[in-house]
Enzyme design. Structure first.
Site, mmCIF file in Angstrom:
data_model
loop_
_atom_site.group_PDB
_atom_site.id
_atom_site.type_symbol
_atom_site.label_atom_id
_atom_site.label_comp_id
_atom_site.label_asym_id
_atom_site.label_seq_id
_atom_site.Cartn_x
_atom_site.Cartn_y
_atom_site.Cartn_z
ATOM 1 N N TYR A 131 0.893 -1.475 0.348
ATOM 2 C CA TYR A 131 -0.342 -0.218 0.256
ATOM 3 C C TYR A 131 1.381 1.169 -0.014
ATOM 4 O O TYR A 131 -0.100 2.080 -0.986
ATOM 5 C CB TYR A 131 -1.354 -0.099 0.918
ATOM 6 C CG TYR A 131 -1.959 1.686 1.947
ATOM 7 C CD1 TYR A 131 -2.982 1.511 0.558
ATOM 8 C CD2 TYR A 131 -1.324 2.378 2.579
ATOM 9 C CE1 TYR A 131 -3.214 2.800 0.826
ATOM 10 C CE2 TYR A 131 -1.881 3.250 2.187
ATOM 11 C CZ TYR A 131 -3.088 3.448 1.521
ATOM 12 O OH TYR A 131 -4.398 4.541 1.367
ATOM 13 N N GLU B 297 1.634 6.740 -7.365
ATOM 14 C CA GLU B 297 0.624 7.191 -7.755
ATOM 15 C C GLU B 297 0.920 8.496 -7.270
ATOM 16 O O GLU B 297 1.189 9.370 -8.728
ATOM 17 C CB GLU B 297 0.002 6.214 -7.574
ATOM 18 C CG GLU B 297 -0.976 4.906 -7.715
ATOM 19 C CD GLU B 297 -2.482 4.674 -7.155
ATOM 20 O OE1 GLU B 297 -2.717 5.268 -7.126
ATOM 21 O OE2 GLU B 297 -2.257 3.101 -6.897
#
Length: 234
Positions: free
Chosen positions: A154, A161
């Site tokens: 994560y 991103e």
């Protein structure tokens, strides 16, 4: 009749999960082999087509992604639409709105960390659901991987991103790609540059809630594994 419907449901979801699993396995294979042989600069070129297919490319994969949302709407799977839709939206945005639209980002090392984080996450996820649908169970080690790997994947995934969106911002502003200026017949203006900045702001409030889900999942999985362990002694 209910038994036939249940069998069709399981067959459909089993095929769906394993098809997506093999797509992401191909992405990971190309990413790792290219990274080792040619360096991170060449990773995107190697995974572009399989990544687009596994994420959204071609009408078949687009249908699978839409089906993933419909699964939650009609109750085929328990994943809520509120959780599935943002994930699909962000993946679509990164795959097409950033990587495909701005080739200047392709050689950055964050592309490699993004692709590897995504692919490992999805390989574990879809193999878990594929086992559940095909065989009615998933091994405890796969259950452990599904929840525990989020602690690493994560942070690497979301930081990749955010980093790639930030890197693409100057190219968005310079090219004015996907911008709509006034005057026009719709009397509406849109600036992709500022929309992308807004998308970065959306990540900030989402991080604490996602971390809370991860921590809850870790506790849940440890509880389940403990229950499986002690039940084996009964």
């Amino acid at each position: 009749m209910a038994g036939v419907g249940s069998a069709v449901r399981r067959l459909y979801l089993s095929v769906y999960n394993w098809a997506v699993f093999f797509g992401w396995a191909q992405v990971l294979y190309y990413a790792v082999t290219t990274l080792l042989e040619s360096g991170h600069e060449a990773v995107y070129a190697a995974v572009e087509r399989p990544l687009q297919f596994a994420q959204t490319a071609a009408f078949l994969e687009m249908a699978l992604l839409v089906a993933q949302i419909l699964h939650g709407l009609v109750g085929l799977v328990r994943s809520p639409v509120s959780a599935t839709l943002p994930q699909i939206g962000s993946r679509l945005f990164l795959t097409w709105g950033i990587l495909w639209s701005f080739p200047e980002t392709h050689s950055h090392i964050l592309v490699t960390s993004l692709v590897i984080s995504w692919s490992i996450t999805e390989i574990i996820r879809y193999s878990f659901f594929g086992m559940k649908e095909a065989f009615g169970f998933a091994p405890s080690w796969l259950l452990w991987l599904r929840y525990s790997t989020f602690m690493v994947l994560y942070p690497t995934g979301i930081s990749s991103e955010v980093g790639l969106i930030y890197i693409a911002l100057p190219y968005m502003k310079a090219s004015e790609k996907y911008c709509l200026r006034m005057p026009n017949k719709w009397n509406f203006s849109f600036d992709f540059f500022y929309a992308s900045i807004l998308s970065l702001a959306v990540y900030v409030p989402g991080i604490p809630s996602c971390l809370a889900v991860i921590l809850y999942s870790v506790v849940e999985i440890k509880t389940r594994i403990a229950m499986l362990f002690f039940s084996s002694w009964d």
